[in-house]
Design an enzyme around this catalytic site. Structure first.
Site, PDB file in Angstrom:
ATOM      1  N   ASP A  40       0.808  -1.221   0.052  1.00  0.00           N
ATOM      2  CA  ASP A  40      -0.001  -0.049  -0.129  1.00  0.00           C
ATOM      3  C   ASP A  40       0.851   1.120  -0.074  1.00  0.00           C
ATOM      4  O   ASP A  40       0.682   2.206   0.869  1.00  0.00           O
ATOM      5  CB  ASP A  40      -0.895   0.148   1.133  1.00  0.00           C
ATOM      6  CG  ASP A  40      -1.942   0.813   1.147  1.00  0.00           C
ATOM      7  OD1 ASP A  40      -2.407   1.343  -0.276  1.00  0.00           O
ATOM      8  OD2 ASP A  40      -2.594   1.362   1.961  1.00  0.00           O
ATOM      9  N   LYS A  42       1.816   4.841  -0.984  1.00  0.00           N
ATOM     10  CA  LYS A  42       1.081   5.910  -1.486  1.00  0.00           C
ATOM     11  C   LYS A  42       1.549   7.067  -0.617  1.00  0.00           C
ATOM     12  O   LYS A  42       2.245   6.793   0.501  1.00  0.00           O
ATOM     13  CB  LYS A  42      -0.299   5.692  -1.612  1.00  0.00           C
ATOM     14  CG  LYS A  42      -0.978   5.430  -0.033  1.00  0.00           C
ATOM     15  CD  LYS A  42      -2.426   5.184   0.038  1.00  0.00           C
ATOM     16  CE  LYS A  42      -2.830   5.065   1.413  1.00  0.00           C
ATOM     17  NZ  LYS A  42      -4.159   4.635   1.154  1.00  0.00           N
ATOM     18  N   ASN A  45       0.874   7.307   2.998  1.00  0.00           N
ATOM     19  CA  ASN A  45       1.652   6.548   3.920  1.00  0.00           C
ATOM     20  C   ASN A  45       3.378   6.840   4.045  1.00  0.00           C
ATOM     21  O   ASN A  45       3.906   5.886   4.223  1.00  0.00           O
ATOM     22  CB  ASN A  45       1.472   4.965   3.317  1.00  0.00           C
ATOM     23  CG  ASN A  45      -0.095   4.456   3.982  1.00  0.00           C
ATOM     24  OD1 ASN A  45      -0.699   4.997   4.508  1.00  0.00           O
ATOM     25  ND2 ASN A  45      -0.162   3.437   3.232  1.00  0.00           N
ATOM     26  N   ASP A  61       2.338   2.774   7.836  1.00  0.00           N
ATOM     27  CA  ASP A  61       1.038   1.847   7.593  1.00  0.00           C
ATOM     28  C   ASP A  61       1.618   0.533   6.917  1.00  0.00           C
ATOM     29  O   ASP A  61       1.400   0.393   5.842  1.00  0.00           O
ATOM     30  CB  ASP A  61       0.058   2.622   6.918  1.00  0.00           C
ATOM     31  CG  ASP A  61      -1.162   1.955   6.582  1.00  0.00           C
ATOM     32  OD1 ASP A  61      -1.328   0.596   7.263  1.00  0.00           O
ATOM     33  OD2 ASP A  61      -2.235   2.397   6.226  1.00  0.00           O
ATOM     34  N   THR A  80      -4.290   0.582  -2.826  1.00  0.00           N
ATOM     35  CA  THR A  80      -5.309   2.013  -3.102  1.00  0.00           C
ATOM     36  C   THR A  80      -5.312   1.869  -4.648  1.00  0.00           C
ATOM     37  O   THR A  80      -4.603   1.928  -5.188  1.00  0.00           O
ATOM     38  CB  THR A  80      -4.570   2.890  -2.285  1.00  0.00           C
ATOM     39  OG1 THR A  80      -4.384   2.769  -1.007  1.00  0.00           O
ATOM     40  CG2 THR A  80      -5.318   4.208  -2.491  1.00  0.00           C
TER      41      THR A  80
END
Length: 182
Positions: A40, A42, A45, A61, A80
């Site tokens: 994840d 992005k 994060n 995260d 995401t």
């Protein structure tokens, strides 16, 4: 969050972007060397160390992070929408290369100020991601080096077997001077 800084700055200059991407790749390398896939990556994060430093960043995260023995051992669809790799959307087994796709999206946004794949409707967004078709619009990319664009192109390769690895990215010609500075 790096996301907030990107919104505030609109875009990073190429040297700032290179230094930031280098630090992000080193963090991803640390995970990948331990066979951990973040799943994840992005801007939301990625946490900046201070209000004034655009380069010191921490990876956060790890809620979706898992250990993957191979680059084809994960099957859970997660991530995401704008950052997820095509193989995840296709429900193909995946691994570390999926993080490198996300790094390509992040690098594109840092340098260009907009995402390489966008649509209001997830189904259409996912079609664009699976096709891997994006462009460097001249208005936003005319002052960005070919080396930077080449690195992004090598990260945003639909076939995960042909996608650049974190080690290859760190030794890419665009990254050379940033890696030497660290």
């Amino acid at each position: 969050e790096l996301f907030d800084r990107i919104v505030k700055k609109t875009v990073y200059n190429e040297k700032e972007a290179r230094d930031l991407v280098c630090r992000l790749l080193l963090a991803v390398k640390s995970c990948h060397d331990q066979k951990i896939v973040h799943r994840d990556l992005k801007p939301e994060n990625l946490l900046l160390k201070s209000q004034t430093d655009d380069i010191e960043v921490k990876l956060a995260d790890f809620g979706f992070a898992v250990k993957a023995e191979t680059d084809h051992s994960l099957t859970t669809a997660c991530g995401t929408p704008g950052y997820v790799a095509p193989e995840v959307l296709k429900r193909d087994p995946y691994g570390r290369p999926s993080d490198m796709w996300s790094m390509g999206v992040i690098t594109f946004i840092i340098l260009g100020g907009y995402p390489p794949f966008y649509d209001e409707v997830d189904k259409e967004l996912f079609k664009k991601i699976k096709a891997g078709v994006f462009e460097f619009h001249t208005d936003y990319w005319k002052h960005i080096s070919e080396d930077a664009k080449d690195l992004i192109r090598r990260m945003l390769v639909v076939d995960p077997a042909r996608r650049i690895t974190v080690d290859e990215a760190l030794s890419h010609s665009w990254m050379d001077c940033a890696a030497e500075e660290l």
